[in-house]
Write a protein that holds these residues in place. Structure first.
Motif, PDB file in Angstrom:
ATOM      1  N   GLY A 174       0.824  -1.198   0.000  1.00  0.00           N
ATOM      2  CA  GLY A 174       0.000   0.000   0.000  1.00  0.00           C
ATOM      3  C   GLY A 174       0.857   1.247   0.000  1.00  0.00           C
ATOM      4  N   ALA A 175       0.167   2.395  -0.104  1.00  0.00           N
ATOM      5  CA  ALA A 175       0.860   3.684  -0.085  1.00  0.00           C
ATOM      6  C   ALA A 175      -0.024   4.723   0.587  1.00  0.00           C
ATOM      7  CB  ALA A 175       1.201   4.137  -1.501  1.00  0.00           C
ATOM      8  N   VAL A 176       0.621   5.589   1.361  1.00  0.00           N
ATOM      9  CA  VAL A 176      -0.033   6.749   1.969  1.00  0.00           C
ATOM     10  C   VAL A 176       0.761   7.966   1.521  1.00  0.00           C
ATOM     11  CG1 VAL A 176      -0.680   7.910   4.109  1.00  0.00           C
ATOM     12  CG2 VAL A 176      -0.836   5.407   3.954  1.00  0.00           C
ATOM     13  N   LEU A 177       0.094   8.843   0.763  1.00  0.00           N
ATOM     14  CA  LEU A 177       0.755  10.013   0.193  1.00  0.00           C
ATOM     15  C   LEU A 177       0.186  11.257   0.862  1.00  0.00           C
ATOM     16  CD1 LEU A 177       0.503   8.873  -3.555  1.00  0.00           C
ATOM     17  CD2 LEU A 177       2.242   8.263  -1.841  1.00  0.00           C
ATOM     18  N   LEU A 178       1.001  11.893   1.706  1.00  0.00           N
ATOM     19  CA  LEU A 178       0.562  13.046   2.484  1.00  0.00           C
ATOM     20  C   LEU A 178       1.087  14.340   1.878  1.00  0.00           C
ATOM     21  CD1 LEU A 178       1.276  11.607   6.052  1.00  0.00           C
ATOM     22  CD2 LEU A 178      -0.909  11.679   4.859  1.00  0.00           C
ATOM     23  N   GLU A 179       0.169  15.179   1.437  1.00  0.00           N
ATOM     24  CA  GLU A 179       0.459  16.537   1.000  1.00  0.00           C
ATOM     25  C   GLU A 179       1.228  16.632  -0.312  1.00  0.00           C
ATOM     26  OE1 GLU A 179       0.885  19.361   4.270  1.00  0.00           O
ATOM     27  OE2 GLU A 179       1.256  17.635   5.569  1.00  0.00           O
ATOM     28  N   ALA A 180       1.199  15.551  -1.096  1.00  0.00           N
ATOM     29  CA  ALA A 180       1.795  15.556  -2.428  1.00  0.00           C
ATOM     30  C   ALA A 180       1.342  14.316  -3.185  1.00  0.00           C
ATOM     31  CB  ALA A 180       3.322  15.591  -2.358  1.00  0.00           C
ATOM     32  N   CYS A 181       1.427  14.392  -4.500  1.00  0.00           N
ATOM     33  CA  CYS A 181       1.149  13.253  -5.371  1.00  0.00           C
ATOM     34  C   CYS A 181       1.683  13.623  -6.742  1.00  0.00           C
ATOM     35  CB  CYS A 181      -0.359  12.979  -5.430  1.00  0.00           C
ATOM     36  SG  CYS A 181      -0.812  11.541  -6.430  1.00  0.00           S
ATOM     37  N   VAL A 182       2.413  12.716  -7.367  1.00  0.00           N
ATOM     38  CA  VAL A 182       2.896  12.983  -8.724  1.00  0.00           C
ATOM     39  C   VAL A 182       2.124  12.100  -9.691  1.00  0.00           C
ATOM     40  CG1 VAL A 182       5.186  13.706  -7.951  1.00  0.00           C
ATOM     41  CG2 VAL A 182       4.801  11.317  -8.580  1.00  0.00           C
ATOM     42  N   PRO A 183       2.080  12.456 -10.962  1.00  0.00           N
ATOM     43  CA  PRO A 183       1.381  11.598 -11.922  1.00  0.00           C
ATOM     44  C   PRO A 183       1.956  10.180 -11.901  1.00  0.00           C
ATOM     45  CG  PRO A 183       1.891  13.715 -12.922  1.00  0.00           C
ATOM     46  CD  PRO A 183       2.595  13.676 -11.595  1.00  0.00           C
ATOM     47  N   VAL A 184       1.086   9.206 -12.002  1.00  0.00           N
ATOM     48  CA  VAL A 184       1.496   7.801 -11.996  1.00  0.00           C
ATOM     49  C   VAL A 184       2.529   7.533 -13.087  1.00  0.00           C
ATOM     50  CG1 VAL A 184       0.636   5.445 -12.375  1.00  0.00           C
ATOM     51  CG2 VAL A 184      -0.650   7.034 -10.937  1.00  0.00           C
ATOM     52  N   SER A 185       2.435   8.244 -14.197  1.00  0.00           N
ATOM     53  CA  SER A 185       3.342   8.045 -15.328  1.00  0.00           C
ATOM     54  C   SER A 185       4.807   8.338 -14.988  1.00  0.00           C
ATOM     55  CB  SER A 185       2.904   8.910 -16.513  1.00  0.00           C
ATOM     56  OG  SER A 185       2.920  10.281 -16.149  1.00  0.00           O
ATOM     57  N   GLU A 186       5.075   9.009 -13.867  1.00  0.00           N
ATOM     58  CA  GLU A 186       6.461   9.253 -13.450  1.00  0.00           C
ATOM     59  C   GLU A 186       7.213   7.955 -13.186  1.00  0.00           C
ATOM     60  OE1 GLU A 186       8.358  12.148 -12.928  1.00  0.00           O
ATOM     61  OE2 GLU A 186       6.733  13.174 -13.985  1.00  0.00           O
ATOM     62  N   PHE A 187       6.470   6.900 -12.768  1.00  0.00           N
ATOM     63  CA  PHE A 187       7.128   5.659 -12.362  1.00  0.00           C
ATOM     64  C   PHE A 187       6.581   4.426 -13.066  1.00  0.00           C
ATOM     65  CE2 PHE A 187       7.192   8.535  -8.612  1.00  0.00           C
ATOM     66  CZ  PHE A 187       8.538   8.855  -8.659  1.00  0.00           C
ATOM     67  N   GLY A 188       5.788   4.603 -14.108  1.00  0.00           N
ATOM     68  CA  GLY A 188       5.253   3.448 -14.829  1.00  0.00           C
ATOM     69  C   GLY A 188       4.017   3.818 -15.618  1.00  0.00           C
ATOM     70  N   ASP A 189       3.398   2.803 -16.183  1.00  0.00           N
ATOM     71  CA  ASP A 189       2.221   3.028 -17.027  1.00  0.00           C
ATOM     72  C   ASP A 189       0.942   3.164 -16.223  1.00  0.00           C
ATOM     73  OD1 ASP A 189       3.793   2.875 -19.317  1.00  0.00           O
ATOM     74  OD2 ASP A 189       3.572   0.699 -19.432  1.00  0.00           O
ATOM     75  N   ALA A 190       0.872   2.464 -15.095  1.00  0.00           N
ATOM     76  CA  ALA A 190      -0.354   2.472 -14.297  1.00  0.00           C
ATOM     77  C   ALA A 190      -0.003   2.158 -12.852  1.00  0.00           C
ATOM     78  CB  ALA A 190      -1.340   1.428 -14.834  1.00  0.00           C
ATOM     79  N   TRP A 191      -0.919   2.495 -11.956  1.00  0.00           N
ATOM     80  CA  TRP A 191      -0.747   2.116 -10.553  1.00  0.00           C
ATOM     81  C   TRP A 191      -0.873   0.599 -10.471  1.00  0.00           C
ATOM     82  CZ3 TRP A 191       0.921   5.066  -6.669  1.00  0.00           C
ATOM     83  CH2 TRP A 191       0.881   4.521  -5.381  1.00  0.00           C
ATOM     84  N   PRO A 192      -0.040  -0.077  -9.691  1.00  0.00           N
ATOM     85  CA  PRO A 192      -0.086  -1.543  -9.649  1.00  0.00           C
ATOM     86  C   PRO A 192      -1.383  -2.076  -9.038  1.00  0.00           C
ATOM     87  CG  PRO A 192       1.609  -0.678  -8.155  1.00  0.00           C
ATOM     88  CD  PRO A 192       1.027   0.486  -8.871  1.00  0.00           C
ATOM     89  N   ASP A 193      -1.849  -3.168  -9.609  1.00  0.00           N
ATOM     90  CA  ASP A 193      -3.030  -3.838  -9.063  1.00  0.00           C
ATOM     91  C   ASP A 193      -2.741  -4.291  -7.639  1.00  0.00           C
ATOM     92  OD1 ASP A 193      -4.343  -3.547 -11.463  1.00  0.00           O
ATOM     93  OD2 ASP A 193      -3.794  -5.541 -12.191  1.00  0.00           O
ATOM     94  N   ALA A 194      -3.758  -4.310  -6.830  1.00  0.00           N
ATOM     95  CA  ALA A 194      -3.683  -4.817  -5.456  1.00  0.00           C
ATOM     96  C   ALA A 194      -2.788  -3.992  -4.543  1.00  0.00           C
ATOM     97  CB  ALA A 194      -3.257  -6.288  -5.442  1.00  0.00           C
ATOM     98  N   VAL A 195      -2.504  -2.739  -4.898  1.00  0.00           N
ATOM     99  CA  VAL A 195      -1.757  -1.841  -4.007  1.00  0.00           C
ATOM    100  C   VAL A 195      -2.684  -0.667  -3.689  1.00  0.00           C
ATOM    101  CG1 VAL A 195       0.280  -0.375  -3.710  1.00  0.00           C
ATOM    102  CG2 VAL A 195       0.477  -2.523  -4.979  1.00  0.00           C
ATOM    103  N   PRO A 196      -3.387  -0.736  -2.550  1.00  0.00           N
ATOM    104  CA  PRO A 196      -4.271   0.372  -2.184  1.00  0.00           C
ATOM    105  C   PRO A 196      -3.474   1.624  -1.865  1.00  0.00           C
ATOM    106  CG  PRO A 196      -4.126  -1.202  -0.385  1.00  0.00           C
ATOM    107  CD  PRO A 196      -3.365  -1.788  -1.537  1.00  0.00           C
ATOM    108  N   VAL A 197      -4.120   2.775  -2.057  1.00  0.00           N
ATOM    109  CA  VAL A 197      -3.426   4.047  -1.846  1.00  0.00           C
ATOM    110  C   VAL A 197      -4.390   5.067  -1.254  1.00  0.00           C
ATOM    111  CG1 VAL A 197      -3.826   4.734  -4.258  1.00  0.00           C
ATOM    112  CG2 VAL A 197      -2.019   5.854  -2.942  1.00  0.00           C
ATOM    113  N   GLN A 198      -3.860   5.869  -0.365  1.00  0.00           N
ATOM    114  CA  GLN A 198      -4.576   7.009   0.221  1.00  0.00           C
ATOM    115  C   GLN A 198      -3.758   8.261  -0.034  1.00  0.00           C
ATOM    116  OE1 GLN A 198      -5.230   7.177   4.486  1.00  0.00           O
ATOM    117  NE2 GLN A 198      -7.187   6.134   4.310  1.00  0.00           N
ATOM    118  N   VAL A 199      -4.453   9.362  -0.433  1.00  0.00           N
ATOM    119  CA  VAL A 199      -3.802  10.653  -0.639  1.00  0.00           C
ATOM    120  C   VAL A 199      -4.523  11.682   0.223  1.00  0.00           C
ATOM    121  CG1 VAL A 199      -3.078  12.394  -2.322  1.00  0.00           C
ATOM    122  CG2 VAL A 199      -3.331  10.004  -3.040  1.00  0.00           C
TER     123      VAL A 199
END
Length: 194
Positions: free
Chosen positions: A101-126
């Protein structure tokens, strides 16, 4: 059971006295939280001073230190970051095998910075403030909205206000009510991953 590991990445001012209590709160809720220090003990009084240090180091060095800090961790890591710390946290959540999982506090960059899409089965909170010049004014809020629209297990929480680093009690930008709500939501998120 506790998370195998949670990694909390500090913001540009460094591993401040405000980051440590957040980690302790998460540990108190039953999570194994690590707080690697990308700045080797240095902290800065302002965001601008911290950003100047990052620029002197180079973004590539900061990201390499982030990757090196998790070498040897077992699979099952939730990556969290605050402000500048979101960059390595998001990179690792998107690229490390076994990210939980991922917890992104007070920032978020486009997913394309690190790949084509957010990985399946990795929940995220911003989390971020709706009028924060850094989060809302520099495209992070738009990136977070795109992430939530394209990812089934993603949540975005936007708080009223214009403060950046509002979750750090050691800084003048601290907003206690919003920070408490962030903590409550992050703990609930982590509980759902166990």
């Amino acid at each position: 059971t506790a998370l195998a590991a949670g990694v909390l990445r500090h913001p540009a001012p460094g591993l401040t006295e405000g980051v440590r209590p957040r980690a302790e709160t998460l540990r108190g809720a039953g999570n194994d939280v690590h707080t690697p220090d990308r700045f080797e003990g240095r902290t800065f009084a302002t965001l601008d001073e911290g950003m100047a240090h990052v620029q002197a180091l180079g973004c590539g060095t900061v990201l390499e230190r982030a990757r090196g800090a998790v070498d040897g961790y077992d699979l099952g890591v939730v990556y969290a970051g605050v402000s500048l710390g979101v960059l390595p946290a998001q990179m690792l959540a998107q690229t490390q095998p076994g990210a939980k999982g991922a917890v992104l506090l007070e920032a978020c960059v486009p997913v394309s910075e690190f790949g084509d899409a957010w990985p399946d089965a990795v929940p995220v909170q911003v989390h971020g403030m709706d009028a924060d010049p850094s989060f809302a004014g520099e495209g992070d809020l738009d990136a977070a909205r795109e992430l939530v629209e394209s990812t089934p297990d993603a949540e975005l929480f936007v708080y009223p206000g214009d403060r950046h680093l509002f979750t750090d009690p050691s800084l003048p930008s601290y907003e206690p009510e919003a920070a408490a709500l962030v903590t409550e939501r992050v703990i609930r998120f982590l509980d759902g991953i166990r």
